[in-house]
Design a protein around this motif. Structure first.
Motif, mmCIF file in Angstrom:
data_model
loop_
_atom_site.group_PDB
_atom_site.id
_atom_site.type_symbol
_atom_site.label_atom_id
_atom_site.label_comp_id
_atom_site.label_asym_id
_atom_site.label_seq_id
_atom_site.Cartn_x
_atom_site.Cartn_y
_atom_site.Cartn_z
ATOM 1 N N ALA A 282 0.381 -0.778 -0.041
ATOM 2 C CA ALA A 282 -0.276 0.146 0.121
ATOM 3 C C ALA A 282 0.661 1.177 -0.031
ATOM 4 O O ALA A 282 0.238 2.211 -0.788
ATOM 5 C CB ALA A 282 -1.107 0.063 0.959
ATOM 6 N N ILE A 283 1.047 1.285 1.320
ATOM 7 C CA ILE A 283 2.294 2.905 0.898
ATOM 8 C C ILE A 283 2.974 3.120 -0.100
ATOM 9 O O ILE A 283 3.689 3.659 -0.534
ATOM 10 C CB ILE A 283 2.996 2.608 2.734
ATOM 11 N N GLY A 284 4.099 1.885 -0.820
ATOM 12 C CA GLY A 284 4.966 1.870 -1.215
ATOM 13 C C GLY A 284 5.023 2.150 -2.951
ATOM 14 O O GLY A 284 5.333 3.136 -3.388
ATOM 15 N N ASN A 285 4.069 1.407 -3.414
ATOM 16 C CA ASN A 285 3.320 1.549 -4.764
ATOM 17 C C ASN A 285 2.568 2.789 -4.678
ATOM 18 O O ASN A 285 2.302 4.121 -5.707
ATOM 19 C CB ASN A 285 1.919 0.332 -4.967
ATOM 20 N N ILE A 303 9.840 -1.527 -1.972
ATOM 21 C CA ILE A 303 9.422 -1.356 -0.979
ATOM 22 C C ILE A 303 7.939 -2.392 -0.423
ATOM 23 O O ILE A 303 7.962 -3.110 -0.766
ATOM 24 C CB ILE A 303 8.907 -0.262 0.461
ATOM 25 N N SER A 304 7.437 -1.678 -1.769
ATOM 26 C CA SER A 304 6.191 -2.733 -2.508
ATOM 27 C C SER A 304 6.307 -3.976 -3.313
ATOM 28 O O SER A 304 6.295 -5.021 -2.548
ATOM 29 C CB SER A 304 5.899 -1.994 -3.657
ATOM 30 N N GLN A 305 7.336 -4.336 -3.521
ATOM 31 C CA GLN A 305 7.966 -5.117 -4.138
ATOM 32 C C GLN A 305 8.341 -6.826 -3.314
ATOM 33 O O GLN A 305 8.628 -7.407 -3.463
ATOM 34 C CB GLN A 305 9.310 -5.483 -4.988
ATOM 35 N N ILE A 306 8.871 -6.394 -1.965
ATOM 36 C CA ILE A 306 8.961 -6.673 -0.958
ATOM 37 C C ILE A 306 7.988 -7.478 -0.301
ATOM 38 O O ILE A 306 7.340 -7.769 0.562
ATOM 39 C CB ILE A 306 10.020 -5.854 -0.263
ATOM 40 N N GLY A 307 6.847 -6.137 -0.289
ATOM 41 C CA GLY A 307 5.849 -6.598 0.187
ATOM 42 C C GLY A 307 5.308 -8.161 -0.352
ATOM 43 O O GLY A 307 4.398 -9.236 -0.072
ATOM 44 N N PHE A 334 12.300 -17.745 -6.403
ATOM 45 C CA PHE A 334 12.135 -16.777 -8.149
ATOM 46 C C PHE A 334 11.302 -15.153 -7.768
ATOM 47 O O PHE A 334 12.191 -14.743 -8.673
ATOM 48 C CB PHE A 334 10.991 -17.486 -8.055
ATOM 49 N N TYR A 335 10.933 -15.208 -7.067
ATOM 50 C CA TYR A 335 10.757 -13.992 -7.064
ATOM 51 C C TYR A 335 11.570 -12.463 -6.843
ATOM 52 O O TYR A 335 11.895 -11.239 -7.105
ATOM 53 C CB TYR A 335 9.309 -12.586 -6.174
ATOM 54 N N ILE A 336 12.197 -12.555 -6.082
ATOM 55 C CA ILE A 336 13.627 -12.449 -5.206
ATOM 56 C C ILE A 336 14.165 -11.859 -6.245
ATOM 57 O O ILE A 336 14.971 -11.164 -6.450
ATOM 58 C CB ILE A 336 14.245 -12.142 -4.125
ATOM 59 N N ILE A 337 14.877 -13.475 -7.012
ATOM 60 C CA ILE A 337 15.519 -13.296 -7.637
ATOM 61 C C ILE A 337 15.857 -12.909 -8.826
ATOM 62 O O ILE A 337 16.612 -11.800 -9.637
ATOM 63 C CB ILE A 337 16.313 -14.563 -8.103
ATOM 64 N N SER A 338 14.105 -12.178 -10.154
ATOM 65 C CA SER A 338 13.722 -11.906 -10.444
ATOM 66 C C SER A 338 13.709 -10.112 -10.259
ATOM 67 O O SER A 338 14.579 -9.582 -11.054
ATOM 68 C CB SER A 338 12.440 -12.499 -10.867
ATOM 69 N N TYR A 339 13.300 -9.800 -9.277
ATOM 70 C CA TYR A 339 13.827 -9.114 -8.767
ATOM 71 C C TYR A 339 14.875 -7.810 -8.830
ATOM 72 O O TYR A 339 15.357 -7.067 -9.738
ATOM 73 C CB TYR A 339 12.973 -7.986 -7.857
ATOM 74 N N VAL A 340 16.024 -8.138 -8.322
ATOM 75 C CA VAL A 340 17.398 -8.135 -8.341
ATOM 76 C C VAL A 340 17.608 -7.920 -9.308
ATOM 77 O O VAL A 340 18.587 -7.092 -9.815
ATOM 78 C CB VAL A 340 18.055 -9.107 -7.154
ATOM 79 N N MET A 380 15.079 -0.399 -21.218
ATOM 80 C CA MET A 380 14.800 0.169 -19.701
ATOM 81 C C MET A 380 12.766 -0.061 -20.220
ATOM 82 O O MET A 380 12.184 -0.157 -19.006
ATOM 83 C CB MET A 380 15.111 1.602 -20.251
ATOM 84 N N MET A 381 12.638 -0.213 -21.155
ATOM 85 C CA MET A 381 10.501 -0.610 -21.041
ATOM 86 C C MET A 381 11.122 -1.882 -20.780
ATOM 87 O O MET A 381 10.131 -2.380 -19.676
ATOM 88 C CB MET A 381 10.634 -0.574 -22.960
ATOM 89 N N ILE A 382 11.633 -2.673 -21.014
ATOM 90 C CA ILE A 382 11.781 -4.359 -20.463
ATOM 91 C C ILE A 382 11.871 -4.376 -18.957
ATOM 92 O O ILE A 382 10.708 -4.623 -18.518
ATOM 93 C CB ILE A 382 12.656 -5.410 -21.147
ATOM 94 N N PHE A 383 12.836 -3.032 -18.492
ATOM 95 C CA PHE A 383 13.059 -3.497 -17.528
ATOM 96 C C PHE A 383 11.439 -2.818 -16.451
ATOM 97 O O PHE A 383 10.958 -3.205 -15.407
ATOM 98 C CB PHE A 383 14.492 -2.539 -16.940
ATOM 99 N N MET A 384 11.188 -1.534 -17.003
ATOM 100 C CA MET A 384 10.093 -1.165 -16.460
ATOM 101 C C MET A 384 9.076 -2.240 -16.175
ATOM 102 O O MET A 384 7.857 -2.645 -15.790
ATOM 103 C CB MET A 384 9.620 0.672 -17.268
ATOM 104 N N PHE A 385 8.693 -2.639 -17.870
ATOM 105 C CA PHE A 385 7.280 -3.904 -18.224
ATOM 106 C C PHE A 385 7.649 -4.669 -16.764
ATOM 107 O O PHE A 385 6.332 -5.471 -16.075
ATOM 108 C CB PHE A 385 7.515 -4.267 -19.318
ATOM 109 N N SER A 386 9.186 -5.366 -16.278
ATOM 110 C CA SER A 386 9.499 -6.575 -15.354
ATOM 111 C C SER A 386 8.431 -5.901 -14.198
ATOM 112 O O SER A 386 8.306 -7.332 -13.773
ATOM 113 C CB SER A 386 10.813 -7.120 -15.778
ATOM 114 N N LEU A 387 9.290 -4.872 -13.718
ATOM 115 C CA LEU A 387 8.839 -4.444 -12.517
ATOM 116 C C LEU A 387 7.217 -4.264 -12.366
ATOM 117 O O LEU A 387 6.613 -4.132 -10.926
ATOM 118 C CB LEU A 387 9.273 -2.525 -11.880
#
Length: 488
Positions: A282-285, A303-307, A334-340, A380-387
């Motif tokens: 909530a607060i992160g996004n 912060i939101s991704q850690i949620g 899998f989530y933490i690896i792809s996020y990093v 950069m667009m690929i990275f933003m789409f991934s996040l």
């Protein structure tokens, strides 16, 4: 043998530090090359151990080499190596590596990595704390590495003071666990907690403090106050070092302390993680929407991704009816690896656009990037789409796997909340894409970069795309690693 990568890296750090003393500024690339080589050798050792699939204990069960630790270490090596590649020109331009400082950036980065390796393989409360401090102390120094920069110094002070507070929380929780169970060994703590012969209120009291310490290291709400200030204030190279590999180590620490040591209190800590996860999303996004500084925006994004990661952890159960491990922990891994991997690329591009005397840390600095470099705008667009979790990139599959794990536990309301906040989060990621493709560039100067950075960024972007289209092998590796580790 299980500790060979740690021993090798320790010796390598000392060797690199000594060699660096005798190098002139012009030959500083030798320090860089040796650092990458040391990481590559460690990665080969751990990958070999992961392929063997065995679990080995060392030092009276205080240290464990298991499939989960070996796989997470390999990705920690990738994260730190990419950080050094992306940061190379940045640290030279900012004089973070002049004759007064030498190759301290590289050596401190390797020390941080060593701390992460110890944390990931710790099977004892004191070893977890030892690894945590080994990782944190070099990071405090790195944030303040630009001593002439008031903003960086302020960020380092905040990080140091709040980091000390979090360490106090964790130590207090550890002392409570030791008082209740009479052991520092994670396996013995789990056995004692299941036996019912322990003082339950003391155990839960200790658990509360441990969850507080973990939440700080992960950057979860309400222990997130340091994240935006440190991300924005630290030199971008250090922000990347801070936001990448340490998150993998913090995830490993969460699994060790909650899932391996305290499965008897699973109902209690799942409730705590539910609150942390919902507040973080909530607060992160919502807060990220109003940010104009891209580093600060990415801090709230973290912060939101850690949620989401916490959603995966709280959805896991150690064994299901057929004896197999639930997919919640594997999905979180899998989530933490792809996020990093995604975060590495985003900060790499921020440093690519930066130059001496200019930090490309505002969203407006990305205006018209497509006109200056269509290839890097696409990356950069690929990275933003991934996040944001847009298909077909890896971020979409990572979010989907966590939501499936949540639904499998019957908590439909939690999955609905997660989807709603993801939709809110998509706005500020897509805003960066809009600025790159539809706005006129403010800066029309050519983008200057070395070939190794161009290749690394391109491979990083392609990896995010390929892992989204073919996520099976990595997802299977995460699930198998978690299952084998918990079974042992």
């Amino acid at each position: 043998m299980p500790v060979l990568p740690e021993i090798f890296l320790s010796i390598a750090i000392v060797g690199i530090l000594l060699i660096d003393l005798f190098l002139s500024d012009a030959k500083r690339h030798i320090t860089y090359g040796l650092s990458i080589l040391a990481i590559a050798i460690c990665a080969a050792m751990n990958w070999n151990d992961f392929a063997a699939g065995t679990t080995v204990y060392a030092f009276n069960n205080m240290f464990v080499s298991d499939p989960m630790s070996n796989l997470l270490k390999v990705f920690s090596y990738i994260a730190v190596a990419l950080t050094l590649v992306y940061s190379r020109r940045y640290v030279i331009d900012r004089q973070m590596m002049n004759s007064h400082l030498g190759g301290e950036f590289y050596v401190l980065a390797l020390f941080t990595l060593l701390g992460q390796m110890v944390m990931i393989s710790a099977n004892n409360l004191l070893i977890i704390y030892l690894g945590l401090e080994m990782m944190s102390l070099p990071l405090y120094a790195l944030v303040a590495l630009r001593r002439d920069n008031a903003v960086a110094t302020e960020a380092a002070m905040k990080y140091f003071i709040l980091g000390a507070l979090a360490s106090g929380f964790l130590l207090y929780g550890i002392s409570m666990l030791y008082g209740a169970t009479g052991s520092l060994d994670l396996t013995e703590i789990a056995t004692a907690a299941f036996s019912g012969a322990v003082n339950k209120p003391v155990l839960i009291f200790g658990l509360v403090f441990i969850v507080c310490g973990l939440a700080f290291k992960l950057g979860a709400v309400p222990f997130h106050m340091w994240v935006p200030d440190v991300y924005q204030g630290a030199p971008t190279a250090v922000t990347l070092l801070l936001g990448g590999a340490p998150k993998i180590a913090a995830f490993a620490m969460t699994i060790r302390l909650l899932v391996e040591a305290l499965p008897a209190l699973i109902i209690d800590w799942q409730q705590m993680l539910t609150i942390l996860a919902v507040l973080s999303m909530a607060i992160g996004n919502i807060t990220a929407i109003v940010q104009t500084n891209i580093k600060r925006m990415l801090a709230y994004s973290t912060i939101s991704q850690i949620g989401f990661v916490l959603l995966g952890v709280l959805s896991g159960v150690v064994t299901s009816a057929d004896g197999s491990s639930n997919n919640g922990y594997g999905a979180a891994m899998f989530y933490i690896i792809s996020y990093v991997l995604t975060t590495l690329g985003v900060f790499g591009l921020i440093m690519l656009l930066a130059r001496a005397g200019f930090e490309a840390d505002n969203i407006d600095d990305f205006k018209g990037l497509n006109q200056r470099s269509p290839w890097f705008a696409l990356i950069m667009m690929i990275f933003m789409f991934s996040l944001a979790g847009v298909p077909p990139v890896v971020g979409f599959y990572a979010k989907l796997s966590v939501l499936q794990a949540v639904l499998s536990t019957g908590q439909v309301w939690l999955a609905v909340v997660a989807v709603l906040f993801s939709l809110i989060g998509a706005y500020y990621y897509l805003r960066v894409v809009k600025v790159m493709y539809f706005d006129e560039p403010i800066d029309t100067s050519p983008i200057v970069s070395t070939s190794d950075v161009r290749v690394a960024l391109s491979l990083n972007g392609m990896a995010i795309l390929v892992l989204g289209i073919l996520p099976g092998p990595l997802m299977a590796a995460c699930s198998i690693a978690i299952a084998k580790t918990l079974a042992s």
